[in-house]
Motif scaffolding. Structure first.
Motif, PDB file in Angstrom:
ATOM      1  N   HIS A  71       0.828  -1.213   0.000  1.00  0.00           N
ATOM      2  CA  HIS A  71       0.000   0.000   0.000  1.00  0.00           C
ATOM      3  C   HIS A  71       0.862   1.262   0.000  1.00  0.00           C
ATOM      4  N   ARG A  72       1.821   1.295   0.886  1.00  0.00           N
ATOM      5  CA  ARG A  72       2.611   2.520   1.045  1.00  0.00           C
ATOM      6  C   ARG A  72       3.586   2.728  -0.099  1.00  0.00           C
ATOM      7  N   LEU A  73       4.081   1.626  -0.663  1.00  0.00           N
ATOM      8  CA  LEU A  73       4.934   1.772  -1.848  1.00  0.00           C
ATOM      9  C   LEU A  73       4.128   2.365  -3.009  1.00  0.00           C
TER      10      LEU A  73
ATOM     11  N   HIS B 275       2.421  10.261   3.519  1.00  0.00           N
ATOM     12  CA  HIS B 275       1.773  10.776   4.731  1.00  0.00           C
ATOM     13  C   HIS B 275       2.694  10.684   5.941  1.00  0.00           C
ATOM     14  N   GLY B 276       3.950  10.253   5.667  1.00  0.00           N
ATOM     15  CA  GLY B 276       4.907  10.156   6.757  1.00  0.00           C
ATOM     16  C   GLY B 276       4.904   8.807   7.461  1.00  0.00           C
ATOM     17  N   ASP B 277       4.090   7.861   6.953  1.00  0.00           N
ATOM     18  CA  ASP B 277       4.046   6.542   7.584  1.00  0.00           C
ATOM     19  C   ASP B 277       5.204   5.690   7.086  1.00  0.00           C
ATOM     20  N   PRO B 278       5.778   4.885   7.983  1.00  0.00           N
ATOM     21  CA  PRO B 278       6.942   4.078   7.594  1.00  0.00           C
ATOM     22  C   PRO B 278       6.562   2.930   6.663  1.00  0.00           C
ATOM     23  N   ILE B 279       7.435   2.633   5.723  1.00  0.00           N
ATOM     24  CA  ILE B 279       7.195   1.543   4.765  1.00  0.00           C
ATOM     25  C   ILE B 279       7.966   0.306   5.240  1.00  0.00           C
TER      26      ILE B 279
ATOM     27  N   LEU C 157       2.547  14.427  18.946  1.00  0.00           N
ATOM     28  CA  LEU C 157       1.421  15.124  18.339  1.00  0.00           C
ATOM     29  C   LEU C 157       1.574  16.632  18.529  1.00  0.00           C
ATOM     30  N   LEU C 158       1.226  17.358  17.520  1.00  0.00           N
ATOM     31  CA  LEU C 158       1.244  18.815  17.603  1.00  0.00           C
ATOM     32  C   LEU C 158       0.413  19.280  18.807  1.00  0.00           C
ATOM     33  N   ALA C 159      -0.688  18.589  19.052  1.00  0.00           N
ATOM     34  CA  ALA C 159      -1.590  18.962  20.147  1.00  0.00           C
ATOM     35  C   ALA C 159      -0.917  18.871  21.523  1.00  0.00           C
ATOM     36  N   GLU C 160       0.147  18.048  21.606  1.00  0.00           N
ATOM     37  CA  GLU C 160       0.767  17.826  22.917  1.00  0.00           C
ATOM     38  C   GLU C 160       1.997  18.690  23.165  1.00  0.00           C
ATOM     39  N   MET C 161       2.272  19.603  22.241  1.00  0.00           N
ATOM     40  CA  MET C 161       3.458  20.442  22.403  1.00  0.00           C
ATOM     41  C   MET C 161       3.142  21.658  23.273  1.00  0.00           C
ATOM     42  N   ALA C 162       4.210  22.234  23.832  1.00  0.00           N
ATOM     43  CA  ALA C 162       4.040  23.405  24.708  1.00  0.00           C
ATOM     44  C   ALA C 162       4.321  24.685  23.923  1.00  0.00           C
ATOM     45  N   ILE C 163       3.923  25.808  24.506  1.00  0.00           N
ATOM     46  CA  ILE C 163       4.185  27.098  23.871  1.00  0.00           C
ATOM     47  C   ILE C 163       5.681  27.280  23.667  1.00  0.00           C
ATOM     48  N   ASP C 164       6.045  27.798  22.507  1.00  0.00           N
ATOM     49  CA  ASP C 164       7.435  28.040  22.109  1.00  0.00           C
ATOM     50  C   ASP C 164       8.178  26.789  21.623  1.00  0.00           C
ATOM     51  N   ASP C 165       7.556  25.608  21.778  1.00  0.00           N
ATOM     52  CA  ASP C 165       8.135  24.410  21.167  1.00  0.00           C
ATOM     53  C   ASP C 165       8.076  24.575  19.649  1.00  0.00           C
ATOM     54  N   ALA C 166       9.018  23.907  18.962  1.00  0.00           N
ATOM     55  CA  ALA C 166       9.003  23.982  17.508  1.00  0.00           C
ATOM     56  C   ALA C 166       9.449  22.642  16.926  1.00  0.00           C
ATOM     57  N   GLY C 167       9.179  22.450  15.673  1.00  0.00           N
ATOM     58  CA  GLY C 167       9.566  21.212  15.016  1.00  0.00           C
ATOM     59  C   GLY C 167       9.079  21.173  13.583  1.00  0.00           C
ATOM     60  N   VAL C 168       9.255  20.025  12.982  1.00  0.00           N
ATOM     61  CA  VAL C 168       8.933  19.874  11.562  1.00  0.00           C
ATOM     62  C   VAL C 168       7.839  18.815  11.413  1.00  0.00           C
ATOM     63  N   VAL C 169       6.910  19.042  10.508  1.00  0.00           N
ATOM     64  CA  VAL C 169       5.844  18.060  10.259  1.00  0.00           C
ATOM     65  C   VAL C 169       6.454  16.792   9.669  1.00  0.00           C
TER      66      VAL C 169
ATOM     67  N   VAL D 274      -7.596  19.357  14.563  1.00  0.00           N
ATOM     68  CA  VAL D 274      -6.527  19.328  13.564  1.00  0.00           C
ATOM     69  C   VAL D 274      -5.171  19.026  14.216  1.00  0.00           C
ATOM     70  N   SER D 275      -4.905  19.675  15.346  1.00  0.00           N
ATOM     71  CA  SER D 275      -3.583  19.520  15.967  1.00  0.00           C
ATOM     72  C   SER D 275      -3.359  18.113  16.497  1.00  0.00           C
ATOM     73  N   LYS D 276      -4.453  17.383  16.715  1.00  0.00           N
ATOM     74  CA  LYS D 276      -4.324  15.996  17.168  1.00  0.00           C
ATOM     75  C   LYS D 276      -3.982  15.060  16.016  1.00  0.00           C
ATOM     76  N   ASN D 277      -3.994  15.574  14.805  1.00  0.00           N
ATOM     77  CA  ASN D 277      -3.748  14.718  13.645  1.00  0.00           C
ATOM     78  C   ASN D 277      -2.479  15.068  12.876  1.00  0.00           C
ATOM     79  N   ILE D 278      -1.625  15.874  13.514  1.00  0.00           N
ATOM     80  CA  ILE D 278      -0.360  16.220  12.867  1.00  0.00           C
ATOM     81  C   ILE D 278       0.791  15.774  13.765  1.00  0.00           C
ATOM     82  N   PHE D 279       1.730  15.037  13.174  1.00  0.00           N
ATOM     83  CA  PHE D 279       2.911  14.610  13.922  1.00  0.00           C
ATOM     84  C   PHE D 279       4.083  15.550  13.650  1.00  0.00           C
ATOM     85  N   ILE D 280       4.792  15.889  14.731  1.00  0.00           N
ATOM     86  CA  ILE D 280       5.947  16.781  14.649  1.00  0.00           C
ATOM     87  C   ILE D 280       7.187  16.018  15.124  1.00  0.00           C
ATOM     88  N   SER D 281       8.312  16.299  14.506  1.00  0.00           N
ATOM     89  CA  SER D 281       9.558  15.629  14.906  1.00  0.00           C
ATOM     90  C   SER D 281       9.832  15.855  16.389  1.00  0.00           C
TER      91      SER D 281
END
Lengths: 247, 247
Positions: A107-109, A156-160, A174-186, A239-246
């Motif tokens: 599927h992912r390939l 979608h960022g899922d491992p193959i 999860l983006l939703a679990e980050m604190a103020i001033d935290d940063a990262g990449v989708v 929305v923030s619960k559905n985005i993964f950040i490094s």
DNA sequence: TATCGAATTTAGATTCATCTAAAAATAAAA
DNA sequence: TTTTATTTTTAGATGAATCTAAATTCGATA
């Protein structure tokens, strides 16, 4: 018929007279389109730390009735693909897990192929990949993998998974679990529904986008986030619960 | 259910009251994997100048029983895919022909992809393409076509129908029908069985190979042919009947 | 612990594609 | 033209995957 007798993957047949001639056959079990969809669904439902998947959950995902699920679970159980205890729930056997990983690999390939080579948008690939994943040729999957340059993650960022079923674990939160001033990449999304992905496109968010938490609005848990070039926007918790950040 | 009512491809629904609002729906009829295989088989069997295809011929190709064929013909007839007269034979309707050409288009595009991009040999592609051809997404077929650079012929020299069903007609004759001293280039094969294609590979014959007839042996109708670099070999009539040469 | 309600399973029916065996139609031969 | 052989179709059955409706089991609550 053969399927009924020989459930494992490797079978030894020893010559009755000499006892010295041993014929080892590797049997490639194949599963119907329908069976594969059940196996994949059970895998996905058990992925979130769930031990025993329940009938109704499967029925809901596959848009079928609980009675149909019960029938199929009995069948897969007889094939040693799942551990099934009446009224208790179901889990994949090691064999079933191997099968699931192969389906997910294909599927992912294919999703990667569709986006990278055929210029599909990331919200358009799922439906087609749902069909392509059932083509079971191992040669095809491996050649495709090679052609794509052995990608480790899909659009979608899922491992193959590799041919042997291993996959890279990506450190993420999860983006939703980050604190103020935290940063990262989708690095991934938790929901691949077209509507969600189209929304992200519209907002200019895709894999690799840098995001910084500017503020959290306690009232509805929505987030104010900063993107490149001082662009700012507010996204809901949904929305923030559905985005993964490094991580 | 909808399938039963709406057999055509385009349906107009007129508002009962005003008579002015006309809703035109284009319905994409889809056919089961099995139906598609019957449609394709009927197309191929009628291609050789045959008007009415008979039941047994279809049964033989699909490795099934005549009784099963009869059942399916009644079903396809009800869907307006074939013209079927009991005991007389069957032919495709214009609609059925359109469907057949789309299946063949997808089959040949995938074969081209497998050979050109995934480095399959020309004798390895058929089986996998038999599965890939049933994935019905038009977007997928068109993007694949584009990705491949709109090829006009597949790896066996067969023409690839366009989205609207047109295909290039290649001027060709059978190697078996050429005279001594005639020459030309291999443009296609009449048989795509792995064993035949592997034989051609071994002999160094592929699409584009130049061939000249040196001699015909009347005893068994075998041919002595000349290839590049003064290479000479003898091929049986069986083989020469399955190679197309540019006219 | 007895009972209620939700989840799950059984029982029986349906649809699709297939089969075998027997009947019917067509084509070929006497 | 009758008979024979071949082809094709019908009738009835099977297996896979599904459904509905009814029965069962489980788990939570009173």
């Amino acid at each position: 018929m053969l399927n009924e007798w020989l459930r494992g993957e490797v079978v030894n047949i020893r010559c009755l007279f000499t006892q010295s001639l041993i014929l080892t056959i590797k049997i490639k079990m194949s599963h119907s389109y329908t069976e594969e969809n059940y196996i994949k669904t059970i895998y996905k439902l058990s992925a979130n730390g769930v031990q025993d998947v329940n009938t109704n959950a499967i029925a809901e995902v596959l848009e079928t009735k609980a009675a149909s699920v019960t029938d199929m679970l009995r069948k897969l159980s007889a094939k040693d693909i799942v551990n099934y205890v009446k009224y208790k729930g179901v889990s994949l056997t090691p064999q079933g897990e191997r099968v699931a990983l192969q389906i997910i690999r294909r599927h992912r390939l294919w999703e990667t192929f569709l986006v990278e080579k055929l210029k599909f948008n990331w919200d358009e690939v799922h439906e087609v990949a749902e069909e392509l994943e059932h083509i079971s040729s191992t040669l095809l999957a491996n050649r495709l993998d090679e052609f794509l340059g052995y990608p480790k993650f899909d659009p979608h960022g899922d491992p193959i998974p590799s041919e042997s079923g291993e996959m890279k674990h990506k450190k993420q939160r999860l983006l939703a679990e980050m604190a103020i001033d935290d940063a990262g990449v989708v690095v991934g999304v938790n929901d691949s529904q077209p509507l969600f992905l189209q929304y992200l496109d519209k907002m200019g968010i895709s894999l690799g986008t840098s995001i910084k938490i500017i503020d959290k609005i306690p009232y509805d848990n929505s987030l104010e986030i900063g993107l490149a070039q001082d662009r700012c926007l507010v996204i809901s918790q949904e929305v923030s619960k559905n985005i993964f950040i490094s991580a």
